[in-house]
Every structure is written in structure tokens, then in C-alpha cells.
Scaffold this motif. Structure first.
Motif, PDB file in Angstrom:
ATOM      1  N   ALA A  99       0.998  -1.209   0.115  1.00 52.65           N
ATOM      2  CA  ALA A  99      -0.113  -0.052  -0.187  1.00 52.65           C
ATOM      3  C   ALA A  99       0.855   1.311   0.094  1.00 52.65           C
ATOM      4  O   ALA A  99       0.560   2.124  -0.694  1.00 52.65           O
ATOM      5  CB  ALA A  99      -0.890   0.025   1.303  1.00 52.65           C
ATOM      6  N   GLU A 100       1.717   1.334   0.737  1.00 51.10           N
ATOM      7  CA  GLU A 100       2.895   2.299   0.878  1.00 51.10           C
ATOM      8  C   GLU A 100       3.541   2.528  -0.593  1.00 51.10           C
ATOM      9  O   GLU A 100       3.539   3.594  -1.021  1.00 51.10           O
ATOM     10  CB  GLU A 100       3.916   2.346   1.733  1.00 51.10           C
ATOM     11  N   ALA A 101       3.681   1.311  -1.139  1.00 52.30           N
ATOM     12  CA  ALA A 101       4.344   1.692  -2.688  1.00 52.30           C
ATOM     13  C   ALA A 101       3.294   2.151  -3.534  1.00 52.30           C
ATOM     14  O   ALA A 101       3.555   3.078  -4.473  1.00 52.30           O
ATOM     15  CB  ALA A 101       4.756   0.348  -3.157  1.00 52.30           C
ATOM     16  N   SER A 102       2.225   1.727  -3.368  1.00 52.80           N
ATOM     17  CA  SER A 102       0.924   2.302  -4.231  1.00 52.80           C
ATOM     18  C   SER A 102       0.957   3.924  -4.031  1.00 52.80           C
ATOM     19  O   SER A 102       0.694   4.713  -5.085  1.00 52.80           O
ATOM     20  CB  SER A 102      -0.516   1.612  -4.062  1.00 52.80           C
TER      21      SER A 102
ATOM     22  N   GLU B 292      -4.072   9.952  -6.702  1.00 51.83           N
ATOM     23  CA  GLU B 292      -3.725  10.263  -5.677  1.00 51.83           C
ATOM     24  C   GLU B 292      -4.155   9.201  -4.795  1.00 51.83           C
ATOM     25  O   GLU B 292      -5.268   8.752  -4.492  1.00 51.83           O
ATOM     26  CB  GLU B 292      -4.128  11.534  -5.014  1.00 51.83           C
ATOM     27  N   VAL B 293      -3.428   8.276  -3.946  1.00 49.73           N
ATOM     28  CA  VAL B 293      -3.604   7.154  -3.360  1.00 49.73           C
ATOM     29  C   VAL B 293      -3.410   7.827  -1.655  1.00 49.73           C
ATOM     30  O   VAL B 293      -2.473   8.115  -1.117  1.00 49.73           O
ATOM     31  CB  VAL B 293      -2.691   6.103  -3.470  1.00 49.73           C
ATOM     32  N   ASP B 294      -4.500   7.643  -0.972  1.00 50.88           N
ATOM     33  CA  ASP B 294      -4.395   7.852   0.362  1.00 50.88           C
ATOM     34  C   ASP B 294      -4.631   6.665   1.123  1.00 50.88           C
ATOM     35  O   ASP B 294      -5.524   6.106   1.181  1.00 50.88           O
ATOM     36  CB  ASP B 294      -5.545   8.846   0.828  1.00 50.88           C
ATOM     37  N   LEU B 295      -3.701   6.516   2.160  1.00 50.42           N
ATOM     38  CA  LEU B 295      -3.498   5.245   3.105  1.00 50.42           C
ATOM     39  C   LEU B 295      -4.436   5.466   4.142  1.00 50.42           C
ATOM     40  O   LEU B 295      -3.831   6.456   4.908  1.00 50.42           O
ATOM     41  CB  LEU B 295      -2.019   4.761   3.277  1.00 50.42           C
ATOM     42  N   PHE B 296      -5.350   4.768   4.493  1.00 46.10           N
ATOM     43  CA  PHE B 296      -6.293   5.002   5.785  1.00 46.10           C
ATOM     44  C   PHE B 296      -5.608   4.647   6.995  1.00 46.10           C
ATOM     45  O   PHE B 296      -5.041   3.378   6.688  1.00 46.10           O
ATOM     46  CB  PHE B 296      -7.521   4.212   5.587  1.00 46.10           C
TER      47      PHE B 296
ATOM     48  N   PRO C 163       8.325  -3.615  -1.349  1.00 50.40           N
ATOM     49  CA  PRO C 163       7.621  -3.819  -2.742  1.00 50.40           C
ATOM     50  C   PRO C 163       7.965  -2.709  -3.912  1.00 50.40           C
ATOM     51  O   PRO C 163       7.863  -2.945  -5.305  1.00 50.40           O
ATOM     52  CB  PRO C 163       5.976  -3.924  -2.532  1.00 50.40           C
ATOM     53  N   SER C 164       8.242  -1.484  -3.563  1.00 48.01           N
ATOM     54  CA  SER C 164       8.250  -0.339  -4.492  1.00 48.01           C
ATOM     55  C   SER C 164       9.764  -0.428  -5.147  1.00 48.01           C
ATOM     56  O   SER C 164       9.806   0.150  -6.278  1.00 48.01           O
ATOM     57  CB  SER C 164       8.211   0.868  -3.578  1.00 48.01           C
TER      58      SER C 164
ATOM     59  N   THR D 125       1.628  -0.337 -10.677  1.00 49.96           N
ATOM     60  CA  THR D 125       1.308   1.064 -11.200  1.00 49.96           C
ATOM     61  C   THR D 125       0.292   0.765 -12.152  1.00 49.96           C
ATOM     62  O   THR D 125      -0.721   1.618 -12.397  1.00 49.96           O
ATOM     63  CB  THR D 125       2.685   1.751 -12.069  1.00 49.96           C
ATOM     64  N   GLU D 126       0.115  -0.170 -12.942  1.00 49.88           N
ATOM     65  CA  GLU D 126      -0.732  -0.520 -13.921  1.00 49.88           C
ATOM     66  C   GLU D 126      -2.442  -0.674 -13.220  1.00 49.88           C
ATOM     67  O   GLU D 126      -3.225  -0.140 -13.913  1.00 49.88           O
ATOM     68  CB  GLU D 126      -0.475  -1.862 -14.566  1.00 49.88           C
ATOM     69  N   VAL D 127      -2.287  -1.350 -11.997  1.00 51.36           N
ATOM     70  CA  VAL D 127      -3.558  -1.525 -11.213  1.00 51.36           C
ATOM     71  C   VAL D 127      -3.908  -0.142 -10.974  1.00 51.36           C
ATOM     72  O   VAL D 127      -5.103   0.245 -11.198  1.00 51.36           O
ATOM     73  CB  VAL D 127      -3.149  -2.283 -10.003  1.00 51.36           C
ATOM     74  N   ILE D 128      -3.146   0.779 -10.438  1.00 54.51           N
ATOM     75  CA  ILE D 128      -3.729   2.292 -10.024  1.00 54.51           C
ATOM     76  C   ILE D 128      -3.873   3.088 -11.376  1.00 54.51           C
ATOM     77  O   ILE D 128      -5.138   3.598 -11.297  1.00 54.51           O
ATOM     78  CB  ILE D 128      -2.536   3.162  -9.135  1.00 54.51           C
TER      79      ILE D 128
END
Length: 187
Positions: A22-25, A34-38, A160-161, A171-174
């Protein structure tokens, strides 16, 4: 237009490989996403209709609902616990599915990815997560999948990043979630 993607992680462990994913995303989100990690799933009590009463909803559950309501899409990271979805992630879906008819997930694009120690990368848990999220009202993106096996070995010394293959896949998923969330709604 920037697309906000809320990320929920089904593991509470500080060194969780799913949390690292998730941090990598967050780091790998392409322009326009913009990915916000809850943070805070551990503070949300188990869902109980007796405490889900207007004016009495636990603050942690309110924060989760508000975060989901403000997001354009969701990305769930699920490890596999005993062949199924972790309780903390299922609990989050339960809180987001209520109040009945007003789910914070209604119609929102949602994808499920993750990593697990086993040879299938948590496929069963991810399938169960998709099922629960779909019943809760999300627009589950069934064709977006990423199950990374052998997490304990693969990510023993590499975040993972920093894994080129995983970074490209994530990156493709996002990018695909971004496309779904920014696509015009058909009338």
C-alpha cells in the motif's frame, strides 16, 4: 482532474508486506491519481447495529465512512488469514456498507490486490473481499487483480516499491482504477 483512491490494508502488523504494498501504491501513483492510505482500522470496533446509531457512531467508524465518501475509488490490500479475508478488512467493509441503502461504497470502483506467504498470493482472501465489497454496493473491478505469492521470501530484503516487476504491476493497477474512476458515467 485528480482521482482520490482510498487504500485500506487488511493487516495491522507494522511490518506487513501488504502495508508495504500500500505504501508503494502511494509512491507509484501516476499523475492524476492520488492514493490515500487510511490509518486507524485497528481503532474501529466490530460492527454492531446497537452502536451504529445516529449521534452515537464511534469516531473511528465516522472517519472511515467520511474517507470513503470523499474518495473516487478504493483499493483494498488483503493478506490471507486461514484461507479467507482478515477480520479487520471485513469489519471495515461492514461499517462502510451501512446505514442500509446509504453505503459509502455505493457505485464506487473498487479493486482488491495483495500478497501472502503461500504460493497463490492470497487469491482466496481477495476473492472473498471482492464478494463482500460487491454485496456492500461497490463497483468491483473484477478484472483488476494482483496476487503476489511468497511474500516472506520475496520481500525479505526488498520493499515492494523497489521490486521492478511489482512496481510495474501496481502502477498498472492504479492506472486502471484511475481510468475507471474518471470515466464518464453512462446515462
Amino acid at each position: 482532474m485528480s482521482v482520490r483512491i482510498l487504500a485500506l490494508v487488511g493487516s495491522l502488523r507494522a511490518g506487513s508486506h501488504n502495508r508495504q504494498l500500500a505504501e508503494a501504491s502511494v509512491k507509484l501513483a501516476p499523475e492524476g491519481a492520488e492514493v490515500d492510505l487510511f490509518e486507524g482500522l485497528a481503532e474501529i470496533p466490530f460492527y454492531n447495529e446497537d452502536i451504529d446509531v445516529e449521534g452515537n457512531v464511534p469516531a473511528a467508524a465516522v472517519r472511515l465512512r467520511e474517507a470513503a465518501a470523499g474518495a473516487d475509488a478504493l483499493l483494498l490490500f488483503s493478506p490471507e488469514y486461514n484461507g479467507t479475508i482478515p477480520a479487520v478488512l471485513k469489519n471495515a467493509i461492514d461499517w462502510l456498507s451501512r446505514p442500509f441503502g446509504a453505503s459509502s461504497l455505493n457505485g464506487k470502483p473498487l479493486a482488491v490486490v495483495g500478497t501472502a506467504y503461500g504460493q497463490f498470493g492470497g487469491v482466496w482472501a481477495q476473492d472473498e473481499t471482492r464478494k463482500a465489497a460487491g454485496i456492500a454496493g461497490a463497483k468491483v473491478l473484477e478484472d483488476i487483480k494482483l496476487s503476489i505469492p511468497g511474500s516472506v521470501v520475496r520481500f525479505a530484503e526488498t520493499h515492494p516499491s523497489d521490486d521492478a516487476e511489482v512496481a510495474a504491476q501496481l502502477t498498472e493497477v492504479i492506472t486502471r482504477i484511475h481510468g475507471e474512476a474518471s470515466a464518464p458515467v453512462a446515462a
